[in-house]
Design a protein around this motif. Sequence first.
Motif, PDB file in Angstrom:
ATOM      1  N   ALA A   1       0.840  -1.204   0.000  1.00  0.00           N
ATOM      2  CA  ALA A   1       0.000   0.000   0.000  1.00  0.00           C
ATOM      3  C   ALA A   1       0.873   1.250   0.000  1.00  0.00           C
ATOM      4  O   ALA A   1       0.599   2.227  -0.711  1.00  0.00           O
ATOM      5  CB  ALA A   1      -0.923  -0.023   1.218  1.00  0.00           C
ATOM      6  N   LYS A   2       1.950   1.202   0.785  1.00  0.00           N
ATOM      7  CA  LYS A   2       2.853   2.364   0.850  1.00  0.00           C
ATOM      8  C   LYS A   2       3.474   2.622  -0.521  1.00  0.00           C
ATOM      9  O   LYS A   2       3.528   3.767  -0.991  1.00  0.00           O
ATOM     10  CB  LYS A   2       3.948   2.098   1.898  1.00  0.00           C
ATOM     11  CG  LYS A   2       4.975   3.204   2.003  1.00  0.00           C
ATOM     12  CD  LYS A   2       6.112   2.844   2.951  1.00  0.00           C
ATOM     13  CE  LYS A   2       5.786   3.195   4.376  1.00  0.00           C
ATOM     14  NZ  LYS A   2       6.931   3.128   5.279  1.00  0.00           N
ATOM     15  N   ILE A   3       3.936   1.548  -1.183  1.00  0.00           N
ATOM     16  CA  ILE A   3       4.576   1.716  -2.489  1.00  0.00           C
ATOM     17  C   ILE A   3       3.582   2.262  -3.522  1.00  0.00           C
ATOM     18  O   ILE A   3       3.921   3.133  -4.337  1.00  0.00           O
ATOM     19  CB  ILE A   3       5.197   0.370  -2.947  1.00  0.00           C
ATOM     20  CG1 ILE A   3       6.469   0.099  -2.139  1.00  0.00           C
ATOM     21  CG2 ILE A   3       5.513   0.363  -4.443  1.00  0.00           C
ATOM     22  CD1 ILE A   3       7.611   1.087  -2.350  1.00  0.00           C
ATOM     23  N   ALA A   4       2.333   1.808  -3.439  1.00  0.00           N
ATOM     24  CA  ALA A   4       1.327   2.312  -4.389  1.00  0.00           C
ATOM     25  C   ALA A   4       1.116   3.813  -4.184  1.00  0.00           C
ATOM     26  O   ALA A   4       1.042   4.584  -5.144  1.00  0.00           O
ATOM     27  CB  ALA A   4       0.017   1.547  -4.201  1.00  0.00           C
ATOM     28  N   ARG A   5       1.064   4.248  -2.922  1.00  0.00           N
ATOM     29  CA  ARG A   5       0.859   5.679  -2.653  1.00  0.00           C
ATOM     30  C   ARG A   5       2.079   6.487  -3.097  1.00  0.00           C
ATOM     31  O   ARG A   5       1.945   7.552  -3.689  1.00  0.00           O
ATOM     32  CB  ARG A   5       0.600   5.905  -1.146  1.00  0.00           C
ATOM     33  CG  ARG A   5      -0.759   5.397  -0.675  1.00  0.00           C
ATOM     34  CD  ARG A   5      -1.073   5.893   0.731  1.00  0.00           C
ATOM     35  NE  ARG A   5      -0.136   5.430   1.729  1.00  0.00           N
ATOM     36  CZ  ARG A   5      -0.236   4.299   2.420  1.00  0.00           C
ATOM     37  NH1 ARG A   5      -1.256   3.499   2.195  1.00  0.00           N
ATOM     38  NH2 ARG A   5       0.660   3.970   3.332  1.00  0.00           N
ATOM     39  N   LEU A   6       3.276   5.954  -2.814  1.00  0.00           N
ATOM     40  CA  LEU A   6       4.495   6.681  -3.200  1.00  0.00           C
ATOM     41  C   LEU A   6       4.589   6.808  -4.719  1.00  0.00           C
ATOM     42  O   LEU A   6       4.902   7.876  -5.250  1.00  0.00           O
ATOM     43  CB  LEU A   6       5.732   5.962  -2.648  1.00  0.00           C
ATOM     44  CG  LEU A   6       5.949   6.078  -1.139  1.00  0.00           C
ATOM     45  CD1 LEU A   6       7.034   5.123  -0.662  1.00  0.00           C
ATOM     46  CD2 LEU A   6       6.317   7.516  -0.751  1.00  0.00           C
ATOM     47  N   ALA A   7       4.281   5.720  -5.420  1.00  0.00           N
ATOM     48  CA  ALA A   7       4.357   5.750  -6.881  1.00  0.00           C
ATOM     49  C   ALA A   7       3.373   6.768  -7.448  1.00  0.00           C
ATOM     50  O   ALA A   7       3.579   7.334  -8.516  1.00  0.00           O
ATOM     51  CB  ALA A   7       4.089   4.364  -7.448  1.00  0.00           C
ATOM     52  N   ASP A   8       2.325   7.013  -6.665  1.00  0.00           N
ATOM     53  CA  ASP A   8       1.307   7.981  -7.055  1.00  0.00           C
ATOM     54  C   ASP A   8       1.677   9.407  -6.650  1.00  0.00           C
ATOM     55  O   ASP A   8       0.906  10.343  -6.850  1.00  0.00           O
ATOM     56  CB  ASP A   8       0.010   7.599  -6.341  1.00  0.00           C
ATOM     57  CG  ASP A   8      -1.128   7.477  -7.314  1.00  0.00           C
ATOM     58  OD1 ASP A   8      -0.857   7.414  -8.515  1.00  0.00           O
ATOM     59  OD2 ASP A   8      -2.293   7.479  -6.843  1.00  0.00           O
ATOM     60  N   GLY A   9       2.812   9.550  -5.983  1.00  0.00           N
ATOM     61  CA  GLY A   9       3.272  10.895  -5.587  1.00  0.00           C
ATOM     62  C   GLY A   9       2.850  11.306  -4.193  1.00  0.00           C
ATOM     63  O   GLY A   9       3.005  12.466  -3.820  1.00  0.00           O
TER      64      GLY A   9
END
Length: 496
Positions: free
Chosen positions: A56-64
């Motif tokens: 979940a963290k990586i998805a949010r980070l990839a989204d900026g």
Amino acid sequence: MKLIATECRPPQPDTAPQPRRALRIAVIGSGYVGLVTAACLARCGHAVVAVDSDEAKIARLADGHVDVYEPGLADLMRAQLVAQRLRFTTGIQAALRDVDLVFVAVDTPGRSDGSTELGAIDAVMRDIAAVVRAPSVVVIKSTVPVGTAQVLQRQLDEAGDSDAPRVLCSPEFLREGTAVADFLQPERILIGDDGSDDAAQRLLLAAYAPLVDAGIPVLAMDTRSAELSKHAANAALAMRISFVNEIASIAGATGADIEKVCDGIGSDRRIGRSFLRAGLGYGGSCFPKDVAALRETARRHNVRSDMLQATERINDRQRCWAFNELQRDMGSRGRLRGLRVAIWGLAFKPGTDDVRCAPSLALADRLARAGVRLALYDPVAMANARAALAHDRHTRWAESAGDALTGADALVLATEWDEFVAFDPDAVAAALRLRTVYDGRNALDAARWTEAGLRVVQVGRPILPPSARSLRLNLAAEQRARRVPLRAAGPLDIAA
Ligand SMILES: NC(=O)c1ccc[n+]([C@@H]2O[C@H](COP(=O)([O-])OP(=O)(O)OC[C@H]3O[C@@H](n4cnc5c(N)ncnc54)[C@H](O)[C@@H]3O)[C@@H](O)[C@H]2O)c1
């Protein structure tokens, strides 16, 4: 950590310095240290892949979106995403393929006996052993007990053929709240290296090229000395805090003023003024854990650690300062029940939303268990504090600093955010029924707040006598209080 809504500004145009050689770098762990490391190395012109096991963290980070509150980090990270120098993934083995350098920045939490849990590092090293080969280099950024890098090197040597990557350590000294600036302009770059040639070190310095070119000093030493330097640095800072808190207790008992004492000793260049701040003690994810880890290292090697133990004991005591002051003012523990107390500040220090080991939470927990009704407020750490504090039906999560004061008898300042220091003391005096403020950070202008009719209790400082104006205000408030009985057993002798 909870998601902090970040304003989505368009990324600023990025003028990254062009390194002599753009390296391919993997950073494992995308928490405070890993994310700052990844974004800053991308800013230095390298191609960086940031890895985390938290999908979940990586998805949010990839989204900026950045999970943590860290000034400047979100803008820096988004600019690197747009420039395509930074990407995020959970696929560690693919990320490790064909990289020049791997930075390991996973968490190394402390166990209850002070020893360090290295499970996350071990897991990452298994993937590294399977994929990474020399001349690529592994750099341990996480804070680890002395001797860890050598153990990891041995494991890699045993797992690989003759081409296992070299393990260096480069402890991180960034501070939450100023992490980006601390990474890009550190006071020194520390490198631990046990190799017989300096090829690995040269590769690491190529990653830091813009910093090295800017004249940041590089200190190279063996890995054990580098690892111990990190623990010793945090222990030295924690010790200073405990030292000044012990002197503050002596000041409080003898009628001296710790702030004047700190000026008196801090003006000596051999001592200096930094970290001479009396207060509720140190917290955060590093000092408590690192002091305990160093104490445990000493124990394992049959070395006495009297100063480290004293540092911890004083800090534990200091965290009770506001509770003890309130209890003293209320006469007995029973009289705390039903008291309404506002706490301003939940983060372990201003500039961060991190509440790990925050003195404010220990205080809130203790007060709640004594039957005190709490109203809690922090400008950025509310979500993390809610997740960390046990639910108590008498605890209210306030909307603002002013809202926290509604119906409160007394106020405790636990984190010295600017907005609290700048708050109008007249408004506080009008809101608090007992008109007493416990300033656990010695951050308030005591003269101004006393003038407003408040009794200001600070750490290791005499309580200022009320001015003529505050006596008038107190008298009027006491008359009001006599008409409206206090919920607490009795009013404070606020004019004393
Ligand atoms: N926070 C600080 O101010 C600071 C400063 C200097 C050094 N350090 C040290 O740096 C290290 C990291 O601290 P932090 O505050 O960034 O921790 P953190 O908890 O914020 O982040 C650690 C990250 O590592 C990830 N992770 C754990 N196991 C993983 C695995 N097997 N594969 C991939 N990702 C994994 C976690 O999901 C998490 O996102 C610690 O050793 C700490 O002591 C921290």
